[in-house]
Design an enzyme around this catalytic site. Structure first.
Site, PDB file in Angstrom:
ATOM      1  N   ASP A  77     -71.291   5.459 -39.005  1.00 24.86           N
ATOM      2  CA  ASP A  77     -70.783   4.338 -38.711  1.00 24.86           C
ATOM      3  C   ASP A  77     -69.777   5.037 -37.121  1.00 24.86           C
ATOM      4  O   ASP A  77     -69.042   5.429 -36.847  1.00 24.86           O
ATOM      5  CB  ASP A  77     -69.647   3.625 -39.565  1.00 24.86           C
ATOM      6  CG  ASP A  77     -69.230   2.507 -38.982  1.00 24.86           C
ATOM      7  OD1 ASP A  77     -69.104   2.239 -38.015  1.00 24.86           O
ATOM      8  OD2 ASP A  77     -67.905   1.590 -39.262  1.00 24.86           O
TER       9      ASP A  77
ATOM     10  N   HIS B 264     -67.007   1.233 -35.564  1.00 26.98           N
ATOM     11  CA  HIS B 264     -65.703   0.920 -35.941  1.00 26.98           C
ATOM     12  C   HIS B 264     -64.874   2.174 -36.029  1.00 26.98           C
ATOM     13  O   HIS B 264     -65.127   3.272 -35.093  1.00 26.98           O
ATOM     14  CB  HIS B 264     -65.275   0.362 -37.949  1.00 26.98           C
ATOM     15  CG  HIS B 264     -66.709  -0.862 -37.641  1.00 26.98           C
ATOM     16  ND1 HIS B 264     -68.544  -0.792 -38.076  1.00 26.98           N
ATOM     17  CD2 HIS B 264     -66.424  -1.941 -37.389  1.00 26.98           C
ATOM     18  CE1 HIS B 264     -68.501  -2.510 -38.019  1.00 26.98           C
ATOM     19  NE2 HIS B 264     -68.127  -2.622 -38.138  1.00 26.98           N
TER      20      HIS B 264
ATOM     21  N   SER C 210     -66.606  -7.478 -36.483  1.00 31.22           N
ATOM     22  CA  SER C 210     -66.199  -7.199 -37.594  1.00 31.22           C
ATOM     23  C   SER C 210     -65.143  -6.225 -37.043  1.00 31.22           C
ATOM     24  O   SER C 210     -64.108  -5.435 -37.480  1.00 31.22           O
ATOM     25  CB  SER C 210     -67.163  -5.887 -38.013  1.00 31.22           C
ATOM     26  OG  SER C 210     -68.345  -5.394 -37.440  1.00 31.22           O
TER      27      SER C 210
END
Length: 434
Positions: A407, A410, A163
């Protein structure tokens, strides 16, 4: 100091000072030679790593996870060293930048996952967008979308990635959107295998989901992304290896899934061990065993492709910044400004993963050169190590959803991940001058 040490060595009942000059010189040469052949085998695996890792040290209390690295660069795989005016664009600091971001979540919303649109979900500060990567001794030019598209005109670029690779694609599409938006030319509706084409420039970007690079299978499909997984470390993942023959550029990126998820390791169709699997009579191996083997298998697949003539880039490891826990147990990333390079070091799992990447890429390049293959490193590790402030944190969702994790892996868009594509552009320019 060396001469003083030699003078103290006994020889035939007298000191070396009593010997003729010629004998003293010969003994000095022998002594230096012995030191060379003793020390070199110890240091050899560590040669040619980027200079910024000098901040780590053999004398650290955690000597198993930090290293002192010599300053010599690896020119074969660090493409930035190939220009006439040598500048290591991979090593530097973040400096203040008053220019507006290349795009916003209003000007570029198509194809981008909401989880990285931090401003959309109420992040109160914009300071994370006000920094620019400044390599030591030179400037990293701003991203020129027209120049990028001219360089790749008539060509194709594939990402074999997790990702974070998709995060980079989203950034690239937004950066290029000031000139043109691509059309979706995917062969399948599956979002894990996408293709986009810039018709004006006959340029194609493809994304192949491959978080483990090799063949893998969920042991319990109902526990997708969290349960135990089978990794077939010596088997090619044909979902991407069968698709890349015609591509001009290939970007490989992976790593985090090996660190974070329990797995059972297979080789020659037999279980050889596992990581955190809790299975009886199965040897618990380090997670790095699997990552090294997977990288080696992926590079072997590329080297075995007779029709693949493109350049393979390995995008180096992008450190996460969880503090006070991990993704699953309350880890946070609440910092609001970058680190300076003297405020943190690459260590632990991050450094181990990075070193494996460097070692396996170097081995693949050596073997691939015999077959006409080209390998390069897109080394973003130091730049991203210094950016604990630019993750989505809790701003990847509406607060009303009450998501129970932050998160810290990312990157917000726009944000420092745009620098990956600024670096990519410079590397492609260098490749065009070879």
């Amino acid at each position: 100091m060396k001469h003083h040490a030699v003078a103290e060595l006994p020889s035939a009942g007298r000191t070396i000072n009593a010997l003729p000059k010629t004998s003293k010189f010969v003994l000095l040469i022998i002594f230096v030679t012995l030191i060379f052949f003793t020390v070199t085998p110890v240091l050899y695996p560590l040669l040619n790593y980027p200079i910024y890792l000098l901040q780590s040290s053999f004398t650290s209390k955690s000597s198993s996870s930090t290293y002192e690295i010599p300053q010599q660069q690896e020119k074969d795989i660090h493409a930035s060293d190939q220009s006439e005016n040598v500048c290591d664009i991979f090593s530097g600091e973040w400096v203040r930048n008053t220019d507006p971001p290349y795009y916003t979540n209003m000007t570029c919303s198509a194809l981008i996952h909401d989880h990285q649109f931090c401003m959309k979900y109420g992040r109160p500060d914009t300071d994370f967008m006000k920094w620019k990567w400044k390599p030591y001794g030179c400037e990293l030019p701003v991203f020129d979308p027209s120049q990028f598209l001219e360089i790749v005109k008539g060509k194709s670029l594939a990402f074999v990635a997790d990702s974070l690779g998709r995060n980079q694609i989203q950034s690239l599409i937004c950066l290029l959107s000031r000139v043109e938006y691509p059309i979706d030319v995917s062969y399948t509706p599956d979002d894990y295998f996408k293709r986009w084409k810039y018709k004006t420039y006959n340029f194609t970007i493809a994304y192949f989901w491959a978080p483990y690079l090799v063949k893998y299978k969920e042991r319990d499909p109902s526990a997708q992304y969290t349960g135990l997984i089978n990794l077939y470390l010596d088997e090619f993942n044909e979902k991407w290896t069968s698709q890349i023959d015609g591509f001009d550029y290939l970007i490989i990126s992976s790593g985090h899934w090996f660190i974070s998820r329990p797995a059972v390791f297979y080789e020659n169709h037999q279980i050889v061990g596992c990581h955190d699997c809790q299975l009886q009579n199965v040897t618990d191996l380090t997670k790095f065993y699997a990552y090294r083997k997977a990288l080696r298998t992926a590079f072997k697949a590329i080297n075995n492709l007779e029709n693949f003539k493109g350049i393979t880039f390995l995008r180096s490891f992008s450190p996460s910044h969880f503090e006070n826990g991990l993704w699953s147990n309350g880890g946070t990333c609440n910092r609001t400004k970058p680190f300076r390079s003297n405020e943190t070091v690459l260590g632990g799992d991050n450094l181990e993963t990075y070193m494996i990447q460097m070692e396996e890429l170097r081995a693949a390049e050596k073997e691939g050169r015999k077959r006409g293959k080209k390998y390069r490193m897109l080394d973003i590790t130091q730049a991203m190590l210094l950016r604990p402030d630019a993750h989505p944190s809790k701003y990847g969702y509406w607060a009303s959803k009450k998501v129970m994790f932050n998160d810290c892996l990312h990157w917000c868009l726009p944000g420092p991940i745009d620098t990956w594509n600024e670096i990519l552009l410079q590397v492609l320019k260098i490749e065009g001058t070879r």
